[in-house]
Structure formats: C-alpha cells, structure tokens
Design a protein around this motif. Structure first.
Motif, PDB file in Angstrom:
ATOM      1  N   TYR A   1       0.856  -1.188   0.000  1.00 26.27           N
ATOM      2  CA  TYR A   1       0.000   0.000   0.000  1.00 26.27           C
ATOM      3  C   TYR A   1       0.892   1.238   0.000  1.00 26.27           C
ATOM      4  O   TYR A   1       2.039   1.194   0.447  1.00 26.27           O
ATOM      5  CB  TYR A   1      -0.889   0.036   1.252  1.00 26.27           C
ATOM      6  CG  TYR A   1      -1.897  -1.070   1.319  1.00 26.27           C
ATOM      7  CD1 TYR A   1      -3.188  -0.879   0.854  1.00 26.27           C
ATOM      8  CD2 TYR A   1      -1.555  -2.306   1.859  1.00 26.27           C
ATOM      9  CE1 TYR A   1      -4.124  -1.908   0.923  1.00 26.27           C
ATOM     10  CE2 TYR A   1      -2.487  -3.332   1.925  1.00 26.27           C
ATOM     11  CZ  TYR A   1      -3.768  -3.127   1.457  1.00 26.27           C
ATOM     12  OH  TYR A   1      -4.684  -4.140   1.525  1.00 26.27           O
TER      13      TYR A   1
ATOM     14  N   ARG B   1      -3.261   0.762  -3.880  1.00 33.72           N
ATOM     15  CA  ARG B   1      -4.157   1.556  -3.029  1.00 33.72           C
ATOM     16  C   ARG B   1      -3.354   2.271  -1.940  1.00 33.72           C
ATOM     17  O   ARG B   1      -2.308   1.799  -1.525  1.00 33.72           O
ATOM     18  CB  ARG B   1      -5.181   0.658  -2.359  1.00 33.72           C
ATOM     19  CG  ARG B   1      -6.220   0.109  -3.289  1.00 33.72           C
ATOM     20  CD  ARG B   1      -7.228  -0.711  -2.491  1.00 33.72           C
ATOM     21  NE  ARG B   1      -6.679  -2.018  -2.161  1.00 33.72           N
ATOM     22  CZ  ARG B   1      -6.741  -3.060  -2.961  1.00 33.72           C
ATOM     23  NH1 ARG B   1      -7.311  -2.951  -4.131  1.00 33.72           N
ATOM     24  NH2 ARG B   1      -6.246  -4.227  -2.603  1.00 33.72           N
TER      25      ARG B   1
ATOM     26  N   ALA C   1      -2.935   3.228   1.923  1.00 26.91           N
ATOM     27  CA  ALA C   1      -3.281   2.620   3.219  1.00 26.91           C
ATOM     28  C   ALA C   1      -4.340   3.479   3.908  1.00 26.91           C
ATOM     29  O   ALA C   1      -4.439   4.686   3.680  1.00 26.91           O
ATOM     30  CB  ALA C   1      -2.032   2.516   4.086  1.00 26.91           C
TER      31      ALA C   1
END
Length: 184
Positions: A91, A178, A180
């Motif tokens: 992430y 993505r 976090a």
C-alpha cells in the motif's frame, strides 16, 4: 492486545509473540554456546524490547508513520477479494501521515539499488514489524537512507518470506496500488 470483543487476548497464542520468544531463546542459546559478542547482545536486546512491546501494547495492530519527504510502500492485510498468493499486500503511505489505528501495518518496503561502477546491486528488502509497534520512518539527512525509530522485527529479501518484494518498483506502481487507511 484486545480481541474483537474488547477483551485482552492471550498473548502467548499470538504468532508474533511465539516468533519473538523462539528467536530470543535461540539468541540466548547462541550466547551460551558461542559466548557473548556485540552482535548477539544487540540481537538479544532488540528481541527483549520487541517482546516488551507486544506484552505491554494495547494496540492489536502495527502503526506506521511516514516522516520522510516521499511516499512509502508499506505492507498490510490483503483485501478479502484479493487473488494474491502472498501473505499481505503493498500500500502507499503518503509523506507526513500515519496508518489508522484499526489498520494493521505489517512492515515497510525498502527499494533496492541498481549496480554502479563503484558498488554492487543492492536487492530490495522488506522490514517486518510486530503487532503493537508504532514505527516511525525518517530519512537520514547525510545518506538519504530510510531510518526507523525502533529496530525491525525482521528484514528479509525476496524468497525469504511469503511477501511480495519486487525488484522493479516501477512495474509495481504501474499496476495500481491503493493508499493505506490513514488517520485523518
């Protein structure tokens, strides 16, 4: 550590606690058989500190803070719909923020360096942290290397654990990562 009902979890059943305890027993055995060395003493000290954190932490998750001037790649739990065969997922953690206290940060990705005329290639690594750890990552102003406020639980390269530790960072970023879950 608290379970999902807010009750204190039995620490001796925690996989991180079991791993630390075994590593500490092994290091103490090494000290008995090989004698005391600065490396063994440092290992024992780090393991005792990590065990203390686990035994005394009220946070059931690891928390990572990025105090560098760059976005970091960190490790966290895989989404439920993930098809990855790795134990966790990478992430993004933007500069100046920390992960949410309900999101389990499991470690930090350290990019490798290509070989130069003066130096051999340095492979990428992963720095693992245990539950209850509040890891702060900074940048050394002289060397530009990442530094941590605590000793890592483990540092490993690709193939030493079931973590995705890519050598080609750009290829990973191109797949879309993505961000976090962070504290607001």
């Amino acid at each position: 550590m608290l379970n999902h009902l807010g009750q204190r979890k039995k620490i001796t059943a925690d996989p991180d606690y079991i791993e630390i305890t075994k590593s500490l027993e092994s290091a103490l055995q090494d000290k008995q058989t090989q004698g005391s060395t600065p490396e063994i003493e440092q290992t024992i000290s780090n393991l005792k500190y990590q065990k203390y954190i686990l035994e005394n932490s009220e946070d059931p998750v690891g928390i990572c803070r990025n105090d560098t001037d760059k976005t970091l790649l960190i490790y966290g739990e895989k989404p439920k719909k993930s098809t990855s065969t790795y134990d966790n997922e990478l992430y993004l953690l933007p500069s100046g923020v920390e992960t949410d206290d309900e999101w389990d940060c499991q470690g930090v990705y350290i990019p490798g360096q290509a070989a130069t005329a003066e130096q051999a290639a340095i492979p990428a690594k992963a720095v693992k942290i245990f539950h209850g750890t509040r890891l702060v990552t900074t940048t050394n102003s002289q060397t530009g290397e990442l530094e941590f406020n605590l000793p890592p639980a483990k540092v490993f390269q690709s193939g030493e654990a079931n973590w995705f530790i890519p050598d080609d960072l750009q290829a990973v970023l191109n797949t879309g990562i993505r961000t976090a879950k962070i504290n607001d």
